[in-house]
Design an enzyme around this catalytic site. Sequence first.
Site, short mmCIF file in Angstrom:
data_model
loop_
_atom_site.label_atom_id
_atom_site.label_comp_id
_atom_site.label_asym_id
_atom_site.label_seq_id
_atom_site.Cartn_x
_atom_site.Cartn_y
_atom_site.Cartn_z
N CYS A 1 0.69 2.75 8.34
CA CYS A 1 1.21 1.88 7.69
C CYS A 1 0.50 0.36 7.79
O CYS A 1 0.14 0.00 8.90
CB CYS A 1 2.74 1.49 8.50
SG CYS A 1 3.57 2.78 8.61
N GLU B 1 0.73 -1.26 0.10
CA GLU B 1 0.08 -0.04 -0.04
C GLU B 1 0.90 1.13 0.10
O GLU B 1 1.99 1.16 0.39
CB GLU B 1 -1.06 -0.12 1.12
CG GLU B 1 -0.15 -0.18 2.57
CD GLU B 1 -1.17 -0.32 3.80
OE1 GLU B 1 -1.47 -1.61 3.93
OE2 GLU B 1 -1.71 0.37 4.48
N1 SAH Z 1 10.20 0.87 9.22
C1 SAH Z 1 10.37 2.12 9.22
C2 SAH Z 1 9.52 2.78 8.26
C3 SAH Z 1 7.87 2.41 8.41
S1 SAH Z 1 7.04 2.94 9.77
C4 SAH Z 1 10.30 2.84 10.52
O1 SAH Z 1 10.17 1.88 11.37
O2 SAH Z 1 10.50 3.87 10.73
C5 SAH Z 1 6.97 4.84 9.37
C6 SAH Z 1 6.46 5.45 10.75
O3 SAH Z 1 5.21 5.31 11.22
C7 SAH Z 1 7.46 5.09 11.98
O4 SAH Z 1 7.87 6.00 12.78
C8 SAH Z 1 6.45 4.06 12.27
O5 SAH Z 1 6.82 3.87 13.90
C9 SAH Z 1 5.00 4.75 12.46
N2 SAH Z 1 3.89 4.03 12.79
C10 SAH Z 1 3.60 2.85 12.08
N3 SAH Z 1 2.22 2.48 12.68
C11 SAH Z 1 1.86 3.59 13.20
C12 SAH Z 1 0.32 3.88 14.01
N4 SAH Z 1 -0.57 2.82 13.97
N5 SAH Z 1 0.07 5.24 14.32
C13 SAH Z 1 1.15 5.82 14.40
N6 SAH Z 1 2.48 5.73 13.87
C14 SAH Z 1 2.85 4.48 13.24
#
Ligand code: SAH
Length: 351
Positions: free
Chosen positions: A340, A89
Amino acid sequence: MKKILQDLSYAETESLVLALGEKKFRAKQLFEGLTQGKAITEITSLSKDLKAKLCEEYEDAPVRIKERYFSSDGTEKYLFELADGNLIEGVLMKYKYGYTQCISTQVGCRMGCKFCASTLGGLIRNLTAGEILSQVLVVNALHKGEVSGQGKEARAVTNLVLMGSGEPLDNYDETIKFLRNVTSENGLCISARNISLSTCGIVPKMYKLAEEGIPLNLTVSLHATDDETRVRTMPVAKAYKIDEILKACEYYFEKTGRRYYFEYTLIAGENCDEAHADALIKLLKGKPCHVNLIRLNEVKERDLKALGEKEAYRFLGRLEKGGLSATLRRQIGVDIGGACGQLRAGYLENN
Ligand code: SAH
């Protein structure tokens, strides 16, 4: 699965075309067609014969838009289908200066962060450089001509964030190849300065990235101010400590001259009371960095709760007063499963 033509650099495409017994200028036509987001069979300047030969070995279209969702705030979300049927996505956020696309680097993820939906089913597989690139090519083509003044082929997607599903530094080689291709003059030519790579903090790969000579914005998902708290939501914290991460960030700054960023997702009762704000100030004050606060997008499979908006602004205010450069990220696309992995997880559940 067939090979992916969008994996190739311009020079590699040229070698391929020559090896197929074609004239060199065909490489330009092929590469331009692909850069315009076309499938091989849609490139009208190439002969049927050449296209048939290419399609024997290469995917006609490695990434297709399967579903497109529109948020009331203008944000769009896409569910992409890969040639092997896997789903990934992406999100497109529209700003005055251009469009920012959030892209995925893996199908699923194996980092196991407790707040994140991408990791619910573990890692399925890595994306190739061309599959990462193709997400941008097809979305850019969809919005062709919508952003003016961007020069080259009226590019619509001007900024990229590697913040979709997956951990980019866990798919290091393909991610680097993608970055070289997407920033290349022959390709979409997106400036590395307009690209943000977000990592959960895989320290050795952060050092390696600093050596690549790609001046992108390095962003680290911090989400805690001490290792004990961090490991509760981020299993990767067992392997890499916060002070090692900060050293790697410093190194990145020394090497590239680029300030770095931290993402800090506010999870109620976990990481966002006043003491946490003060600890964050202590940790980061004086460093050439910026903190992006994110309000948790609640994932229904997990019982973590978002912090209220007012409290989030209070947390931000405390950081600013303490001398940090920080912003609270505007929540966008919440009505379309903006965080994500939420879209794919929802789709897989209902179909
Ligand atoms: N693996 C990488 C990139 C993908 S996640 C990383 O960990 O940075 C991108 C960002 O979105 C990260 O900061 C992650 O912690 C955040 N994220 C993921 N799921 C989330 C959610 N449900 N609510 C808020 N932020 C989220």
